[in-house]
Design an enzyme around this catalytic site. Structure first.
Site, PDB file in Angstrom:
ATOM      1  N   ALA A 163     -13.779  20.520 -25.935  1.00  0.00           N
ATOM      2  CA  ALA A 163     -12.666  19.774 -25.559  1.00  0.00           C
ATOM      3  C   ALA A 163     -11.483  20.661 -25.273  1.00  0.00           C
ATOM      4  CB  ALA A 163     -12.462  18.816 -26.840  1.00  0.00           C
ATOM      5  N   ARG A 165      -5.099  16.023 -14.692  1.00  0.00           N
ATOM      6  CA  ARG A 165      -5.217  14.595 -13.914  1.00  0.00           C
ATOM      7  C   ARG A 165      -4.726  13.332 -14.321  1.00  0.00           C
ATOM      8  NH1 ARG A 165     -10.693  14.667 -10.919  1.00  0.00           N
ATOM      9  NH2 ARG A 165     -11.035  16.525 -12.522  1.00  0.00           N
ATOM     10  N   ASP A 207     -14.955  14.416 -23.180  1.00  0.00           N
ATOM     11  CA  ASP A 207     -14.293  13.488 -22.273  1.00  0.00           C
ATOM     12  C   ASP A 207     -15.248  12.448 -21.741  1.00  0.00           C
ATOM     13  OD1 ASP A 207     -15.369  15.262 -20.695  1.00  0.00           O
ATOM     14  OD2 ASP A 207     -13.369  15.770 -19.684  1.00  0.00           O
TER      15      ASP A 207
HETATM   16  C1  UD1 Z   1     -19.017  20.718 -15.310  1.00  0.00           C
HETATM   17  C2  UD1 Z   1     -19.907  21.481 -14.794  1.00  0.00           C
HETATM   18  C3  UD1 Z   1     -20.629  20.685 -13.474  1.00  0.00           C
HETATM   19  C4  UD1 Z   1     -21.128  19.333 -13.950  1.00  0.00           C
HETATM   20  C5  UD1 Z   1     -19.819  18.770 -14.617  1.00  0.00           C
HETATM   21  C6  UD1 Z   1     -20.217  17.363 -15.264  1.00  0.00           C
HETATM   22  C7  UD1 Z   1     -19.734  23.973 -15.238  1.00  0.00           C
HETATM   23  C8  UD1 Z   1     -19.310  25.192 -14.776  1.00  0.00           C
HETATM   24  N1  UD1 Z   1     -19.727  22.821 -14.512  1.00  0.00           N
HETATM   25  O1  UD1 Z   1     -18.000  20.867 -14.080  1.00  0.00           O
HETATM   26  O2  UD1 Z   1     -21.999  21.409 -13.379  1.00  0.00           O
HETATM   27  O3  UD1 Z   1     -21.641  18.672 -12.935  1.00  0.00           O
HETATM   28  O4  UD1 Z   1     -19.427  19.474 -15.640  1.00  0.00           O
HETATM   29  O5  UD1 Z   1     -19.045  16.628 -15.747  1.00  0.00           O
HETATM   30  O6  UD1 Z   1     -19.974  23.926 -16.466  1.00  0.00           O
HETATM   31  N2  UD1 Z   1     -13.916  22.876 -20.816  1.00  0.00           N
HETATM   32  C9  UD1 Z   1     -13.649  23.730 -21.853  1.00  0.00           C
HETATM   33  N3  UD1 Z   1     -13.189  24.889 -21.745  1.00  0.00           N
HETATM   34  C10 UD1 Z   1     -12.863  25.342 -20.478  1.00  0.00           C
HETATM   35  C11 UD1 Z   1     -13.637  24.521 -19.320  1.00  0.00           C
HETATM   36  C12 UD1 Z   1     -13.933  23.317 -19.497  1.00  0.00           C
HETATM   37  O7  UD1 Z   1     -13.794  23.190 -23.127  1.00  0.00           O
HETATM   38  O8  UD1 Z   1     -12.648  26.583 -20.238  1.00  0.00           O
HETATM   39  C13 UD1 Z   1     -14.354  21.344 -21.257  1.00  0.00           C
HETATM   40  C14 UD1 Z   1     -13.563  20.522 -20.644  1.00  0.00           C
HETATM   41  O9  UD1 Z   1     -12.485  19.957 -21.772  1.00  0.00           O
HETATM   42  C15 UD1 Z   1     -14.731  19.310 -20.187  1.00  0.00           C
HETATM   43  C16 UD1 Z   1     -15.880  20.158 -19.958  1.00  0.00           C
HETATM   44  O10 UD1 Z   1     -15.790  21.225 -20.623  1.00  0.00           O
HETATM   45  O11 UD1 Z   1     -14.650  18.446 -21.548  1.00  0.00           O
HETATM   46  C17 UD1 Z   1     -16.123  19.982 -18.590  1.00  0.00           C
HETATM   47  O12 UD1 Z   1     -14.964  20.852 -18.002  1.00  0.00           O
HETATM   48  P1  UD1 Z   1     -14.668  20.329 -16.444  1.00  0.00           P
HETATM   49  O13 UD1 Z   1     -13.530  21.425 -16.040  1.00  0.00           O
HETATM   50  O14 UD1 Z   1     -14.580  19.046 -16.170  1.00  0.00           O
HETATM   51  O15 UD1 Z   1     -15.977  20.949 -15.607  1.00  0.00           O
HETATM   52  P2  UD1 Z   1     -16.279  20.600 -14.367  1.00  0.00           P
HETATM   53  O16 UD1 Z   1     -15.677  21.299 -13.306  1.00  0.00           O
HETATM   54  O17 UD1 Z   1     -16.326  19.210 -14.177  1.00  0.00           O
END
Ligand code: UD1
Ligand code: MG
Length: 513
Positions: free
Chosen positions: A13, A19, A110
């Site tokens: 999280a 967005r 989320d």
């Molecule tokens: C990620 C996956 C993707 C998958 C998708 C599903 C990776 C590299 N990619 O992509 O394969 O299909 O989720 O929804 O894992 N978050 C953190 N710290 C960070 C980045 C993200 O806690 O540094 C958390 C975000 O808050 C979120 C989740 O990880 O809850 C996913 O992050 P998001 O940036 O949405 O990943 P996607 O690019 O959608």
């Protein structure tokens, strides 16, 4: 085979959620009466992990305070400046015991529709295949934006490629990574140490772990699920509403399967923590929020909003708004009633139309039927509060409490200026302004006496329609013999004490009144 408890669930999280276009952190937006991260924690708890960690960074203090408010046993893990889901999990592991062994589940803060049963299904599949990694996947008609599942010719999972790093052929793959995984803890820790940031986003991808594990000759599996809603994340406010509506559809169905009669599911909103008894009817336009519990055989609505309210069996609540209130069994509320915090209506009591209550304890069978403000008051069993009564609880500086005893009767249009106490079995005459206590069995009359000024209309309003009407009426009565028995005034039952000979007239025509 019984599935072992997971060692931990790590909920990610830390992301910014730009967005959402919101000053509030994304995971603190709510649907179904729970924040997004609240749903994630709830689902994780249902898998009975030994440890539960939430990884935070963006608006860290707000999110951490909220999470610990929900569940103080959750470990808050801070993600550092290194970006990516892989780094987030690494930071989650760093906040947990270093010798952690067994299965670690990873979920997102989320993804609010994820159910505990799905995590239990993942755990069972993971245990059965004895894989080092199992990822939940789904098959989407439009997989745009998601990581794609790469499979070998024999169908085994070879890895995940992100949309941004994928070739055209890989982008044509429709099986996507949900972002929900089960890992062997030790394998996860050592594989993450090998993950770099050499990709289009310069992030440490959790998804890279799969190919690393596979390269070590360990098992990597996919657990395909059909219910796509459970993998859908919230990225903007359109998705928030979409998932909110779907969650509500599920919660209304759950309520109906538990025995509630929902007349119009489309306009009924029920939060996740609400319980409703059998054969209670929910009419259209009703919202039931928070920790509201409703008994059996009630009638709720139409157009009613209840937030953190307890409703006893057989009660009726029609067109009302109530917050932090208790409505007793068989009681009746509405229409057009506003029950504010601290209202407790006893069994078979009544709060009627255009009545507002606050910190009001209303006894068994007591009635506050019409047009009343009852703030900071205790009303005894069987008491009756007449129409238009005001409990004046505020003197501009302090608020005080008043009481009305059991089976007492307050006449219409009275003001009880707090603090004032009307004993059990007492009466207050209609139109009184009560500033002194009233003893048991007493009648309090606190209003100006009526005096009728004879001939006033003829003198002061001559020539008007009123004066003409008066003249006609007087002429008619002059022709009729006087009826010796005056009918009792049905509108003033409390005024039994009024001596008949005190009808006051003022032939001076004074206008002092
Ligand atoms: C990620 C996956 C993707 C998958 C998708 C599903 C990776 C590299 N990619 O992509 O394969 O299909 O989720 O929804 O894992 N978050 C953190 N710290 C960070 C980045 C993200 O806690 O540094 C958390 C975000 O808050 C979120 C989740 O990880 O809850 C996913 O992050 P998001 O940036 O949405 O990943 P996607 O690019 O959608
Ligand atoms: Mg995402």
């Amino acid at each position: 085979m019984s599935t072992p408890r997971p060692a931990a669930v790590i909920v990610l999280a830390a992301g910014e959620g730009t967005r959402m276009r919101s000053r509030r952190p994304k995971v603190l937006h709510a649907i179904g009466g729970r924040t997004l991260v609240g749903h994630a924690i709830h689902a994780a708890r249902g898998a009975h992990p030994e440890h539960l960690a939430v990884v935070v960074r963006h608006e860290r203090d707000l999110v951490a305070a909220h999470v610990n408010g929900l569940d103080p046993t959750v470990v808050i893990a801070d993600q550092d400046e290194v970006k990516g889901t892989g780094r987030a999990v690494e930071c989650g592991l760093a906040a947990l015991p270093p010798d952690l062994e067994g299965t670690v589940l990873v979920t997102y803060g989320d993804v609010p529709l994820l159910a505990s049963d799905t995590l239990l299904g993942l755990l069972a599949a993971h245990a059965e295949s004895a894989s080092a990694v199992t990822v939940i996947t789904a098959s989407l008609a439009d997989p745009t934006g998601y990581g794609r599942i790469l499979r070998d010719r024999d169908g085994s999972v070879a890895g995940i490629v992100e949309q941004k790093d994928a070739t055209d052929a890989q982008r044509a793959i429709t099986e996507i990574n949900s972002g929900l995984y089960a890992f062997d803890a030790a394998v996860l820790r050592s594989a993450l140490a090998e993950v770099g940031t050499d990709n289009s986003q310069g992030e440490k991808y959790l998804t890279d772990v799969l190919a690393i594990v596979r390269g070590r000759g360990l098992g990597v599996s996919a657990h395909l699920i059909d219910d796509l809603w459970q993998t859908e994340g919230v990225n903007d406010k359109i998705q928030l509403a979409r998932l909110g509506a779907e969650l509500n559809r599920r919660l209304v169905e759950r309520a109906m399967l538990a025995g509630a009669i929902v007349v119009d599911p489309a306009t009924t909103w029920i939060d996740a923590d609400v319980t409703i008894g059998e054969d209670t009817v929910i009419h259209p336009g009703t919202q039931i929020h928070g920790a509201t519990t409703i008994g059996a055989d009630c009638v709720i609505g139409p157009d009613t909003t209840l937030t953190d309210v307890e409703v006893g069996d057989g009660a009726e609540v029609v067109r009302a708004q109530a917050v932090l209130a208790v409505i007793g069994a068989g009681a009746s509320v509405g229409p057009f009633s506003y029950l504010r915090p601290g209202t407790e209506l006893g069994a078979h009591g009544k709060i009627g139309g255009f009545v507002e209550t606050k910190n009001a304890i209303i006894g068994t069978g007591a009635k506050v039927p019409h047009l009343t403000y009852a703030g900071d008051v205790t009303i005894g069993d069987g008491a009756n509060i007449g129409a238009g009564t005001i409990f004046a609880n505020y003197d501009g500086v302090t608020k005080s409490r008043s009481t009305v005893g059991a089976h007492s009767f307050v006449g219409s249009d009275s003001v009880l200026v707090a603090p004032v106490h009307v004993a059990d079995g007492a009466y207050v005459a209609a139109g009184s302004t009560v500033t002194q206590d009233v003893g048991p069995g007493e009648l309090a009359v606190a209003r100006g006496r009526q005096r009728n000024v004879e001939g006033w209309v003829a003198r002061k309003r001559s020539g008007t329609a009123t004066a003409l009407a008066a003249g006609k009426a007087l002429a008619a009565t002059a022709q009729q013999p006087l009826d010796p028995e005056q009918p009792p005034d049905a509108e003033q039952p409390t005024d039994a004490e009024r001596p008949p000979a005190t009808r006051h007239t003022d032939s001076e025509g004074g206008e002092r009144s």
